[in-house]
Design a protein around this motif. Structure first.
Motif, PDB file in Angstrom:
ATOM      1  N   LYS A   1      69.376 152.749  73.522  1.00  0.00           N
ATOM      2  CA  LYS A   1      68.760 151.463  72.990  1.00  0.00           C
ATOM      3  C   LYS A   1      69.496 150.599  72.305  1.00  0.00           C
ATOM      4  O   LYS A   1      69.492 149.323  72.802  1.00  0.00           O
ATOM      5  CB  LYS A   1      67.408 151.962  72.225  1.00  0.00           C
ATOM      6  CG  LYS A   1      66.745 150.701  71.834  1.00  0.00           C
ATOM      7  CD  LYS A   1      65.547 151.163  71.039  1.00  0.00           C
ATOM      8  CE  LYS A   1      64.842 149.775  70.569  1.00  0.00           C
ATOM      9  NZ  LYS A   1      65.444 148.803  70.004  1.00  0.00           N
TER      10      LYS A   1
ATOM     11  N   ASP B   1      70.714 146.824  73.343  1.00  0.00           N
ATOM     12  CA  ASP B   1      70.213 145.698  72.768  1.00  0.00           C
ATOM     13  C   ASP B   1      71.671 144.856  72.436  1.00  0.00           C
ATOM     14  O   ASP B   1      71.461 143.711  72.325  1.00  0.00           O
ATOM     15  CB  ASP B   1      69.617 146.327  71.283  1.00  0.00           C
ATOM     16  CG  ASP B   1      68.358 146.766  71.636  1.00  0.00           C
ATOM     17  OD1 ASP B   1      67.689 146.510  72.596  1.00  0.00           O
ATOM     18  OD2 ASP B   1      67.690 147.478  70.641  1.00  0.00           O
TER      19      ASP B   1
ATOM     20  N   ASN C   1      72.513 142.956  75.336  1.00  0.00           N
ATOM     21  CA  ASN C   1      71.676 141.732  75.427  1.00  0.00           C
ATOM     22  C   ASN C   1      71.952 140.742  74.738  1.00  0.00           C
ATOM     23  O   ASN C   1      71.586 139.248  74.965  1.00  0.00           O
ATOM     24  CB  ASN C   1      70.000 142.140  74.979  1.00  0.00           C
ATOM     25  CG  ASN C   1      69.494 143.023  76.020  1.00  0.00           C
ATOM     26  OD1 ASN C   1      69.600 143.066  77.201  1.00  0.00           O
ATOM     27  ND2 ASN C   1      68.502 143.903  75.904  1.00  0.00           N
ATOM     28  N   ARG C   2      72.645 140.777  73.720  1.00  0.00           N
ATOM     29  CA  ARG C   2      73.000 139.655  72.919  1.00  0.00           C
ATOM     30  C   ARG C   2      74.358 138.827  73.615  1.00  0.00           C
ATOM     31  O   ARG C   2      74.697 137.732  73.100  1.00  0.00           O
ATOM     32  CB  ARG C   2      73.743 140.197  71.478  1.00  0.00           C
ATOM     33  CG  ARG C   2      72.432 140.918  70.796  1.00  0.00           C
ATOM     34  CD  ARG C   2      73.018 141.566  69.576  1.00  0.00           C
ATOM     35  NE  ARG C   2      73.338 140.400  68.478  1.00  0.00           N
ATOM     36  CZ  ARG C   2      72.557 139.772  67.701  1.00  0.00           C
ATOM     37  NH1 ARG C   2      71.159 140.203  67.852  1.00  0.00           N
ATOM     38  NH2 ARG C   2      72.862 138.988  66.881  1.00  0.00           N
TER      39      ARG C   2
ATOM     40  N   THR D   1      66.854 140.282  78.608  1.00  0.00           N
ATOM     41  CA  THR D   1      66.673 141.765  78.856  1.00  0.00           C
ATOM     42  C   THR D   1      67.055 142.481  79.919  1.00  0.00           C
ATOM     43  O   THR D   1      66.684 142.184  81.078  1.00  0.00           O
ATOM     44  CB  THR D   1      65.034 142.166  78.715  1.00  0.00           C
ATOM     45  OG1 THR D   1      64.539 141.393  77.427  1.00  0.00           O
ATOM     46  CG2 THR D   1      64.673 143.662  78.623  1.00  0.00           C
TER      47      THR D   1
ATOM     48  N   THR E   1      62.396 152.674  73.403  1.00  0.00           N
ATOM     49  CA  THR E   1      61.706 151.392  72.772  1.00  0.00           C
ATOM     50  C   THR E   1      60.304 151.842  72.652  1.00  0.00           C
ATOM     51  O   THR E   1      59.693 151.238  72.114  1.00  0.00           O
ATOM     52  CB  THR E   1      61.575 150.401  74.130  1.00  0.00           C
ATOM     53  OG1 THR E   1      61.039 151.064  75.219  1.00  0.00           O
ATOM     54  CG2 THR E   1      62.910 149.886  74.689  1.00  0.00           C
TER      55      THR E   1
END
Length: 250
Positions: A181, A185, A188-189, A198, A235
């Motif tokens: 995760k 994450d 995703n940035r 996403t 998640t």
């Protein structure tokens, strides 16, 4: 006779470094981080044929960003080096440190050669140990230098932003789902200034070096339903996990 155009050695090397960095930054990112049972590799890669993450030897894996043909040549050379050394001496003599040194010599020679362009690649070589403190992660930039990394590392794309995000949130003892995760994450940035996104399982290439595997080869790809389940598990809010009556899967 005209006077040849002069460029100082410092400027020439700076130009070569800038050329390589720009090529690497155009590639999609790869994240490598430790979790409680080994080392996790997560790459943004929708292709199922052209891998950014690969097995090298029993406990060693390789990840790369940049030009595919260039890092694929390096991967093949690493596999040959590992096979020859393991056959000639002993399988335990094949180490990530030794492989990183071989890659560093190759990249350094190419980078300093005026007769060819520098490789537009950045590599990660990782080895899983018997315990988390024995894990090894080495990052090799385009110029052949070696950086000994701990905990987490990102290469390609907006690597600085991703690395900063990982450094603030990565911790020892993370489960595989938690580490996955965090890796997703962070990827995703890397949106090149666009809207937050996403990434789905179909857009990810995920693999682990799992120290708990009973066989000698510790590398394993995480695909399909297993990957989707881990993404969902990562998640799920803690309260929902505690209230769930479903038994956990192996």
């Amino acid at each position: 006779m005209s006077t040849p155009f002069y460029v100082s050695p410092q400027q020439a090397m700076a130009d070569r470094a800038e050329y390589a960095r720009k090529g690497i930054a155009r590639g999609r990112s790869v994240v490598v981080l430790q979790y409680t049972d080994g080392v996790l590799f997560v790459a943004e890669n929708p292709s199922r044929a052209l891998h950014k993450v690969s097995e090298i030897y029993d406990r060693i894996a390789f990840a790369a960003v940049g030009k595919y043909n260039e890092f694929e040549n390096l991967r093949i050379g690493g596999v040959r080096y590992a096979d020859l050394r393991g056959y000639t001496y002993d399988r335990n003599d094949v180490t990530a440190r030794g492989l990183a040194n071989v890659y560093a010599q190759t990249l350094g020679t190419i980078f300093s050669s005026a007769g060819e362009k520098p490789y537009e690649v950045e590599l990660i070589v990782a080895e899983v140990g018997a315990a988390p403190e024995d894990d090894q992660i080495y990052r090799l930039p385009h110029d052949g230098s070696i950086v000994d990394e701990h905990g987490s590392v990102a290469v390609g794309g907006n690597a600085d932003q991703i690395s900063s995000y990982l450094d603030q949130r990565h911790r020892d003892g993370m489960t595989l789902a938690e580490a996955l995760k965090l890796a997703v994450d962070s990827l995703n940035r890397d949106n090149n200034g666009g809207k937050e996104r996403t990434l789905t399982a179909e857009q990810l290439e995920v693999a682990v070096l799992d120290r708990t595997r009973p066989q000698q080869r510790k590398f394993k790809r995480i695909l399909g339903r297993q990957l989707s389940r881990l993404l969902e598990e990562g998640t799920t809010p803690p309260s929902a996990e505690e209230n769930s009556a479903e038994p956990s899967e192996d």
